[in-house]
Design a protein around this motif. Structure first.
Motif, PDB file in Angstrom:
ATOM      1  N   HIS A  41      38.972  38.221  33.258  1.00 57.81           N
ATOM      2  CA  HIS A  41      39.040  38.668  34.652  1.00 57.81           C
ATOM      3  C   HIS A  41      37.984  39.732  34.983  1.00 57.81           C
ATOM      4  O   HIS A  41      37.516  39.813  36.122  1.00 57.81           O
ATOM      5  CB  HIS A  41      40.437  39.198  34.969  1.00 57.81           C
ATOM      6  N   CYS A  94      35.213  38.472  36.845  1.00 59.05           N
ATOM      7  CA  CYS A  94      35.452  38.242  38.278  1.00 59.05           C
ATOM      8  C   CYS A  94      34.995  39.479  39.057  1.00 59.05           C
ATOM      9  O   CYS A  94      34.324  39.363  40.096  1.00 59.05           O
ATOM     10  CB  CYS A  94      36.935  37.982  38.559  1.00 59.05           C
ATOM     11  N   CYS A 111      40.007  34.967  43.022  1.00 53.26           N
ATOM     12  CA  CYS A 111      39.452  34.634  41.701  1.00 53.26           C
ATOM     13  C   CYS A 111      40.367  33.629  40.980  1.00 53.26           C
ATOM     14  O   CYS A 111      41.470  33.346  41.443  1.00 53.26           O
ATOM     15  CB  CYS A 111      39.235  35.905  40.886  1.00 53.26           C
ATOM     16  N   PRO A 112      39.907  33.072  39.849  1.00 51.04           N
ATOM     17  CA  PRO A 112      40.721  32.067  39.139  1.00 51.04           C
ATOM     18  C   PRO A 112      42.067  32.596  38.663  1.00 51.04           C
ATOM     19  O   PRO A 112      42.937  31.812  38.310  1.00 51.04           O
ATOM     20  CB  PRO A 112      39.843  31.678  37.939  1.00 51.04           C
ATOM     21  N   HIS A 113      42.225  33.905  38.631  1.00 51.68           N
ATOM     22  CA  HIS A 113      43.486  34.481  38.159  1.00 51.68           C
ATOM     23  C   HIS A 113      44.426  34.822  39.306  1.00 51.68           C
ATOM     24  O   HIS A 113      45.457  35.451  39.098  1.00 51.68           O
ATOM     25  CB  HIS A 113      43.173  35.724  37.306  1.00 51.68           C
ATOM     26  N   HIS A 118      43.874  36.839  41.819  1.00 46.91           N
ATOM     27  CA  HIS A 118      43.670  38.140  42.452  1.00 46.91           C
ATOM     28  C   HIS A 118      42.885  37.944  43.755  1.00 46.91           C
ATOM     29  O   HIS A 118      42.027  37.065  43.850  1.00 46.91           O
ATOM     30  CB  HIS A 118      42.908  39.092  41.530  1.00 46.91           C
TER      31      HIS A 118
HETATM   32 ZN   LIG Z   1      39.947  37.035  37.963  1.00 46.92          ZN
END
Ligand SMILES: [Zn+2]
Ligand SMILES: [Zn+2]
Length: 257
Positions: free
Chosen positions: A46, A49, A76-78, A80
């Motif tokens: 992360h 990111c 973001c991919p997570h 967030h």
């Molecule tokens: Zn992320």
């Protein structure tokens, strides 16, 4: 799940170079991708990111000469959600003349490397949309950057998602309206049974309904051994008391279950 908001101070945003234009509301939101290669290692780290968002801001300010990062928010991919220009600020990423109508929301995927949005990212994008509706008076429209502007952005995958109404992953799409079951006709007030065979229009009505449901039965108005056998099979399948007699519970189940 509450939004995983990353305020500007948390990602180390630079101050805008000049004052940002305040806007009261928009017709909605436009979805973007980066339009370049995104390092696949982003998906497992992360901190990358955060670095990428700062890089994008630097490119927009020092490269494009904009006063700030061009996006309103970034997912973001997570999952967030980074605050870019944020609500009630004119974005810059939609293209000249197209920024007053829509906030600009970026998903951190590109046209190479990391191209596939994760479920967490789709939730984050949805969180950003709802945040901008609540805090920025964004209207109901959800579009892609390519709507009204010559670009591939936001890529096929995100554009398909936008076209589907930007649903949360795993959410149940409204199914086609099921065929309403016909209402059970009034219980005839007597048991259909064998022996001796009950006869009459109520027997015929029950047989017709069973026949329409695919059960093997002759629609002849006579409740004989074959009707009784079918009734037992039906009762067994529907966890009813198995007595081979059509009482009011079996009668109603014939139409409802
Ligand atoms: Zn992320
Ligand atoms: Zn774009």
């Amino acid at each position: 799940m509450p939004i995983k908001l990353v305020p500007r101070t948390a990602w180390g945003a630079r101050r805008p170079a000049t004052g940002l234009t305040v806007i009261r509301s928009t017709r909605g939101v436009k979805i973007h991708y980066t339009g370049s290669r995104v390092d696949p290692r982003l998906s497992t780290e992360h901190r990358r990111c955060v670095t990428l968002v700062k890089t994008i801001q630097r490119g927009h300010m020092d490269g494009n000469g904009w006063s700030d990062i061009g996006y309103s928010m970034i997912a973001c991919p997570h999952g967030h959600v980074f605050v870019g220009r944020g609500p009630h600020r004119l974005p810059a990423a939609n293209g000249p003349g197209l920024n007053h109508d829509h906030y600009a929301v970026l998903g951190l995927v590109g046209n190479a490397g990391l191209t596939e949005p994760t479920d967490a990212m789709l939730h984050g994008l949805r969180d950003a949309i709802e945040y901008l509706r609540k805090h920025g008076d964004a209207g109901k429209e959800i579009k892609g950057h390519r709507d009204g502007y010559a670009t591939d952005c936001p890529g096929k995958r995100l554009y398909d998602w936008v076209g589907a109404g930007a649903p949360r992953p795993g959410s149940v799409q409204p199914a086609a309206t099921p065929e309403p079951a016909p209402t059970a006709p009034a219980w005839p007030g007597r048991l259909l049974r064998y022996p001796p065979p009950t006869r009459g229009d109520d027997v015929r009505r029950w047989q017709k309904r069973m026949h329409d449901r695919g059960w093997p039965v002759t629609v002849d108005g006579v409740y004989g051994p074959a009707s009784r056998a079918t009734c037992r099979a039906f009762q067994t399948e529907h966890d009813l008391p198995v007595d081979g007699v059509v009482g009011h519970i079996t009668w109603r189940a014939t139409w409802e279950k």
